[in-house]
Write a protein that holds these residues in place. Structure first.
Motif, PDB file in Angstrom:
ATOM      1  N   ASP A  54       9.275   0.668   1.055  1.00 44.79           N
ATOM      2  CA  ASP A  54       8.327  -0.056   1.604  1.00 44.79           C
ATOM      3  C   ASP A  54       8.673  -0.367   3.103  1.00 44.79           C
ATOM      4  O   ASP A  54       7.740  -0.501   3.745  1.00 44.79           O
ATOM      5  CB  ASP A  54       8.061  -1.218   0.766  1.00 44.79           C
ATOM      6  N   GLU A  55       9.849  -0.596   3.253  1.00 45.22           N
ATOM      7  CA  GLU A  55       9.987  -1.262   4.590  1.00 45.22           C
ATOM      8  C   GLU A  55      10.181  -0.044   5.684  1.00 45.22           C
ATOM      9  O   GLU A  55      10.053  -0.566   6.717  1.00 45.22           O
ATOM     10  CB  GLU A  55      11.466  -2.310   4.404  1.00 45.22           C
ATOM     11  N   LEU A  84      11.488  10.330  -6.916  1.00 43.90           N
ATOM     12  CA  LEU A  84      11.936   9.600  -5.596  1.00 43.90           C
ATOM     13  C   LEU A  84      11.683  10.473  -4.475  1.00 43.90           C
ATOM     14  O   LEU A  84      11.206   9.885  -3.406  1.00 43.90           O
ATOM     15  CB  LEU A  84      13.502   9.570  -5.777  1.00 43.90           C
ATOM     16  N   ILE A  85      11.734  11.787  -4.422  1.00 43.80           N
ATOM     17  CA  ILE A  85      11.570  12.492  -3.318  1.00 43.80           C
ATOM     18  C   ILE A  85      10.183  12.547  -3.228  1.00 43.80           C
ATOM     19  O   ILE A  85       9.614  12.552  -1.967  1.00 43.80           O
ATOM     20  CB  ILE A  85      12.179  14.139  -3.524  1.00 43.80           C
ATOM     21  N   HIS A 132       0.966  -1.276  -0.055  1.00 45.23           N
ATOM     22  CA  HIS A 132      -0.025   0.003   0.023  1.00 45.23           C
ATOM     23  C   HIS A 132       0.955   1.163  -0.036  1.00 45.23           C
ATOM     24  O   HIS A 132       0.150   2.394  -0.138  1.00 45.23           O
ATOM     25  CB  HIS A 132      -0.914  -0.137   1.283  1.00 45.23           C
ATOM     26  N   CYS A 133       2.020   1.141  -0.149  1.00 45.16           N
ATOM     27  CA  CYS A 133       3.093   2.438  -0.046  1.00 45.16           C
ATOM     28  C   CYS A 133       3.015   3.051  -1.368  1.00 45.16           C
ATOM     29  O   CYS A 133       3.113   2.209  -2.495  1.00 45.16           O
ATOM     30  CB  CYS A 133       4.392   1.885   0.271  1.00 45.16           C
ATOM     31  N   PRO A 134       3.369   4.278  -1.375  1.00 42.11           N
ATOM     32  CA  PRO A 134       3.614   4.873  -2.707  1.00 42.11           C
ATOM     33  C   PRO A 134       4.518   4.172  -3.539  1.00 42.11           C
ATOM     34  O   PRO A 134       5.704   3.681  -3.118  1.00 42.11           O
ATOM     35  CB  PRO A 134       3.982   6.244  -2.352  1.00 42.11           C
ATOM     36  N   GLN A 135       4.510   4.314  -4.801  1.00 39.56           N
ATOM     37  CA  GLN A 135       5.318   3.616  -5.685  1.00 39.56           C
ATOM     38  C   GLN A 135       5.984   4.428  -6.830  1.00 39.56           C
ATOM     39  O   GLN A 135       5.495   5.269  -7.152  1.00 39.56           O
ATOM     40  CB  GLN A 135       4.708   2.489  -6.535  1.00 39.56           C
TER      41      GLN A 135
END
Length: 432
Positions: A63-64, A240-241, A40-43
């Motif tokens: 993710d981690e 990425l940011i 469910h994390c932003p990709q």
């Protein structure tokens, strides 16, 4: 707006840090949070090209480590931190140099009372070369006509680039810690002495607009120097940011450039003033930039002895983000007091990027100490990527890791050592 007087800066930093990251409890300081799927994390965007499996490796850290998988961290004010260098890491080309270029072409450098006073390390030869080239007819504190005076512009650029005069004489000499500063870097904000922060910001904004509009590959001629005439935000780094911030990371820029310039450019990737750390000039009573800057690690306001440079970047991260004061700010901290993600492109970034506990992102510009660490990959977390625009060709031969890649405090070159004291063997350039 942040007041840059030394006292006001101290108060502002304290106010910022109250809301910033705090130390993880002892139980969490020795190991990373338990892995999560991160579904469910932003990709990170799959439309943007990364080298090899770099995107997947960065996504794994997002993710981690993000609060997207560890919401308890956000609830107790313990967000993970990502920190990035700016020039040639987030952008292609040096934005401080772009601002200097613009300033020279628009007569924005003010004549100092004495060039000798512009830097504590300025040599007689440097002072003489600048005085002869720039003249003494312009009143002190008034703009030098560098748009038409090629000799003056040439001397300023040469000293900024190489620390030498146009005749090849050393422009700086003396003693300094080569892991905490370099005179020609410290000299950049000193060149803008006499201006207000707002004036320098306005020059940076105009230089930014000009550089972003120029086609990739554009160069400019200033005196006898040919300098880059364009700059670009790297789409991959912007993404990425953005992804890190959405995943709950606090993202900082840590630059060895002039802070007003870095702040102008950082806004373009959603990083605000309070998350931008660079060379912060001390102001006089009239609010004008002086040749002094804020210090770190128990060192107060100074004339360039301590800036965010190599070990200095670690110090400023520890001081400004983690509230570690005094001499301890120079030390590598325990796991819970270190950034999760670090990114850079040069030896100036090797210490703080190496401190990262999740990923060490390196844009390959063939800088020896940095690339020795990256290719040795001692902890398996170094991620090397070619520059996203105009990448360099493969370096021939090897990096001299075992003999002369480490920048020693006294200025000599030595072997790069692992934490256990073993020597890093010479490395070949494989990511280009």
């Amino acid at each position: 707006m942040r007041n840059r007087n030394v006292l006001a800066l101290t108060l502002a930093s304290a106010a910022t840090l109250v809301a910033g990251p705090v130390t993880l409890p002892a139980a969490a300081a020795t190991a990373a949070p338990a892995p999560h799927t991160g579904a469910h994390c932003p990709q990170l965007s799959k439309k943007l090209s990364w080298y090899g499996d770099n995107r997947a490796r960065l996504q794994k850290v997002v993710d981690e480590r993000g609060t997207c998988s560890n919401p308890r961290l956000a609830h107790v004010g313990k967000r993970p931190v990502a920190a990035f260098d700016w020039d040639n890491t987030i952008t292609k080309n040096d934005v401080t140099d772009a601002t200097i270029s613009w300033a020279l072409r628009h007569d924005k450098i003010l004549r100092p009372k004495s060039w000798k006073s512009s830097s504590k390390w300025m040599t007689d030869a440097g002072h003489r070369a600048l005085t002869e080239a720039c003249g003494t007819t312009v009143p002190v504190g008034r703009p030098l006509p560098t748009s038409t005076d090629d000799a003056c512009a040439d001397e300023i650029l040469q000293i900024r680039e190489d620390g030498t005069t146009m005749s090849g004489a050393a422009a700086f000499a003396g003693t300094w810690n080569h892991r905490r500063t370099v005179p020609q870097y410290a000299w950049v904000p000193q060149l803008f002495a006499g201006h207000t922060v707002e004036e320098v910001e306005s020059y940076a904004k105009k230089a930014r607009k000009e550089a972003l509009a120029a086609p990739v590959g554009t160069t400019r001629t200033i005196g006898s120097h040919t300098v880059p005439g364009y700059a670009r935000y790297y789409d991959q780094q912007r993404d990425l940011i953005r992804t890190l911030k959405k995943a709950g990371f606090d993202v900082y820029i840590v630059s060895a450039g002039s802070e007003p310039v870095a702040e102008v450019w950082a806004r373009g990737v959603g990083v605000d003033r309070e998350h931008t750390v660079a060379i912060r000039s001390v102001l006089d009573r009239e609010g004008r930039i002086t040749t002094r800057n804020q210090g770190c690690g128990g060192i107060g306001a100074n004339k360039g002895e301590t800036i965010p440079y190599i070990d200095g970047k670690r110090c400023f991260i520890n001081q400004e983000i983690y509230r570690i004061k005094g001499k301890k700010a120079w030390d590598k901290q325990s796991w819970g007091k270190r950034i999760a993600v670090g990114g850079g492109d040069a030896d100036t970034d090797v210490t703080f990027v190496g401190d990262a506990t999740g990923a060490h992102l390196v844009l390959n510009r063939n800088k020896s100490e940095f690339m020795c660490r990256a290719y040795d990959n001692a902890d398996g977390r170094w991620i090397v990527n070619p520059m996203f625009i105009e990448p360099l060709p493969q370096k021939s031969g090897t990096y001299p890791c075992s003999t002369g890649a480490y920048n020693e405090p006294g200025g000599r070159k030595g072997p790069v050592l692992r934490p256990d004291g073993s020597v890093v063997p010479d490395q070949r350039d494989t990511v280009h």
